[in-house]
Write an enzyme that holds these catalytic residues in place. Structure first.
Site, PDB file in Angstrom:
ATOM      1  N   LYS A  13       0.838  -1.212   0.000  1.00 59.63           N
ATOM      2  CA  LYS A  13       0.000   0.000   0.000  1.00 59.63           C
ATOM      3  C   LYS A  13       0.866   1.252   0.000  1.00 59.63           C
ATOM      4  CE  LYS A  13      -2.094  -0.858   3.950  1.00 59.63           C
ATOM      5  NZ  LYS A  13      -1.448  -2.111   4.385  1.00 59.63           N
ATOM      6  N   ARG A  88      -8.726   0.994  10.148  1.00 62.30           N
ATOM      7  CA  ARG A  88      -8.205  -0.347  10.408  1.00 62.30           C
ATOM      8  C   ARG A  88      -9.294  -1.263  10.967  1.00 62.30           C
ATOM      9  NH1 ARG A  88      -2.629   0.291   9.556  1.00 62.30           N
ATOM     10  NH2 ARG A  88      -1.412  -1.369  10.472  1.00 62.30           N
ATOM     11  N   ARG A 127      11.982  -6.387   4.326  1.00 58.29           N
ATOM     12  CA  ARG A 127      11.744  -4.955   4.065  1.00 58.29           C
ATOM     13  C   ARG A 127      12.709  -4.066   4.860  1.00 58.29           C
ATOM     14  NH1 ARG A 127       5.804  -2.314   4.829  1.00 58.29           N
ATOM     15  NH2 ARG A 127       6.081  -2.698   7.046  1.00 58.29           N
ATOM     16  N   ARG A 154      12.190  -2.005  10.445  1.00 55.90           N
ATOM     17  CA  ARG A 154      11.220  -1.593  11.462  1.00 55.90           C
ATOM     18  C   ARG A 154      11.153  -2.630  12.580  1.00 55.90           C
ATOM     19  NH1 ARG A 154       5.752   0.045   8.358  1.00 55.90           N
ATOM     20  NH2 ARG A 154       4.944  -1.019  10.179  1.00 55.90           N
ATOM     21  N   ARG A 165       0.508  -9.428  13.336  1.00 59.84           N
ATOM     22  CA  ARG A 165      -0.119  -8.319  12.604  1.00 59.84           C
ATOM     23  C   ARG A 165      -1.068  -8.851  11.532  1.00 59.84           C
ATOM     24  NH1 ARG A 165       4.907  -5.338  10.603  1.00 59.84           N
ATOM     25  NH2 ARG A 165       3.472  -3.866   9.619  1.00 59.84           N
TER      26      ARG A 165
HETATM   27  P1  AMP Z   1       1.567   0.338   9.491  1.00 59.23           P
HETATM   28  O1  AMP Z   1       2.748   1.193   9.202  1.00 59.23           O
HETATM   29  O2  AMP Z   1       0.306   0.828   8.832  1.00 59.23           O
HETATM   30  O3  AMP Z   1       1.830  -1.131   9.234  1.00 59.23           O
HETATM   31  O4  AMP Z   1       1.270   0.464  11.063  1.00 59.23           O
HETATM   32  C1  AMP Z   1       2.241   0.059  12.030  1.00 59.23           C
HETATM   33  C2  AMP Z   1       1.547  -0.081  13.386  1.00 59.23           C
HETATM   34  O5  AMP Z   1       0.990   1.189  13.784  1.00 59.23           O
HETATM   35  C3  AMP Z   1       0.370  -1.049  13.427  1.00 59.23           C
HETATM   36  O6  AMP Z   1       0.770  -2.396  13.625  1.00 59.23           O
HETATM   37  C4  AMP Z   1      -0.421  -0.505  14.610  1.00 59.23           C
HETATM   38  O7  AMP Z   1       0.172  -0.859  15.839  1.00 59.23           O
HETATM   39  C5  AMP Z   1      -0.258   1.005  14.438  1.00 59.23           C
HETATM   40  N1  AMP Z   1      -1.324   1.585  13.590  1.00 59.23           N
HETATM   41  C6  AMP Z   1      -1.199   2.153  12.356  1.00 59.23           C
HETATM   42  N2  AMP Z   1      -2.377   2.592  11.887  1.00 59.23           N
HETATM   43  C7  AMP Z   1      -3.291   2.278  12.840  1.00 59.23           C
HETATM   44  C8  AMP Z   1      -4.699   2.456  12.951  1.00 59.23           C
HETATM   45  N3  AMP Z   1      -5.421   3.015  11.968  1.00 59.23           N
HETATM   46  N4  AMP Z   1      -5.305   2.010  14.091  1.00 59.23           N
HETATM   47  C9  AMP Z   1      -4.606   1.449  15.078  1.00 59.23           C
HETATM   48  N5  AMP Z   1      -3.280   1.236  15.045  1.00 59.23           N
HETATM   49  C10 AMP Z   1      -2.619   1.649  13.936  1.00 59.23           C
END
Ligand code: AMP
Length: 208
Positions: A13, A88, A127, A154, A165
């Site tokens: 994404k 989410r 990654r 990360r 996740r």
């Molecule tokens: P991402 O970079 O989108 O994979 O997000 C990394 C982490 O940030 C996720 O595993 C969650 O812990 C947190 N996170 C990101 N976006 C959200 C969201 N919309 N709601 C809740 N937690 C989020």
């Protein structure tokens, strides 16, 4: 055009969002990036968010919704915005609708980037992200190909956290596919191909 990006972590994404931003000037709103910045800056929100993020769990809705509302209220791009990593779950999707209604704007399409889970675990373990510009590459990039910055892994991209996740995604986020399908807003692209091939399909699907 205002877009929501859907898809499992690691589906690509962010990469497609970066390409849309470069070519069309969309405003990229990634809650993961906003939260990682809060963690890096050690803000109150960052301190709370870190425990959830390190465990691969969702940060509580109220915190993330406030963060997104604040960001949406700022002046954006005339090209529109791309929401990446938000909503989410259905509670966030409903909160988003209400917040946008107050601002007099709406989402035009939800783009689902679909990839099989086995591919995702492999992709995420490999990654690496640029510390300075956020470019997403792989372990094969010794430095960032875009600006020469340092590449890092990360904290939540380890195999164990990735599986957690993915489980969170299936349980909480995947129901949003039906949510946007029911609203006739869903378009889907196969994300298990080369990045530029996916991008061509994305542009076709969005009529860009
Ligand atoms: P991402 O970079 O989108 O994979 O997000 C990394 C982490 O940030 C996720 O595993 C969650 O812990 C947190 N996170 C990101 N976006 C959200 C969201 N919309 N709601 C809740 N937690 C989020």
């Amino acid at each position: 055009m205002n877009l929501v990006l859907l898809g499992a972590p690691g589906a690509g994404k962010g990469t497609q969002a970066q390409k849309l931003v470069l070519e069309f000037g969309f405003d990229h709103i990634s809650t993961g990036d906003l939260l990682r910045t809060a963690v890096k800056d050690n803000t109150e929100l960052g301190q709370v968010a870190k425990t959830y993020m390190d465990a691969g769990e969702l940060v509580p809705d109220s915190l993330v919704i406030d963060l997104v509302k604040e960001r949406l209220a700022q002046e954006g791009s005339s090209a529109g915005f791309i929401l990446d990593g938000f909503p989410r779950n259905t509670a966030q999707a409903q909160a988003l609708e209400e917040a946008l209604e107050e601002l007099g704007i709406s989402i035009d399409k939800a783009l689902l980037v679909s990839v099989e889970p086995e591919v995702i675990v492999e992709r995420l373990s490999n990654r690496r992200v640029c510390k300075t510009c956020g470019y997403t590459g792989t372990a094969q990039d010794s430095v960032c190909p875009r600006d020469g910055g340092e590449m890092y892994q990360r904290d939540d991209d380890t195999a164990t956290t990735v599986r957690g996740r993915l489980a969170v995604y299936s349980e909480k986020t995947a129901p949003l596919i039906d949510y946007y399908q029911d609203k006739d807003m869903l378009v889907e692209v196969d994300g298990d191909r080369d990045i530029d091939g996916i991008f061509e399909d994305v542009k076709d699907l969005l009529g860009l």
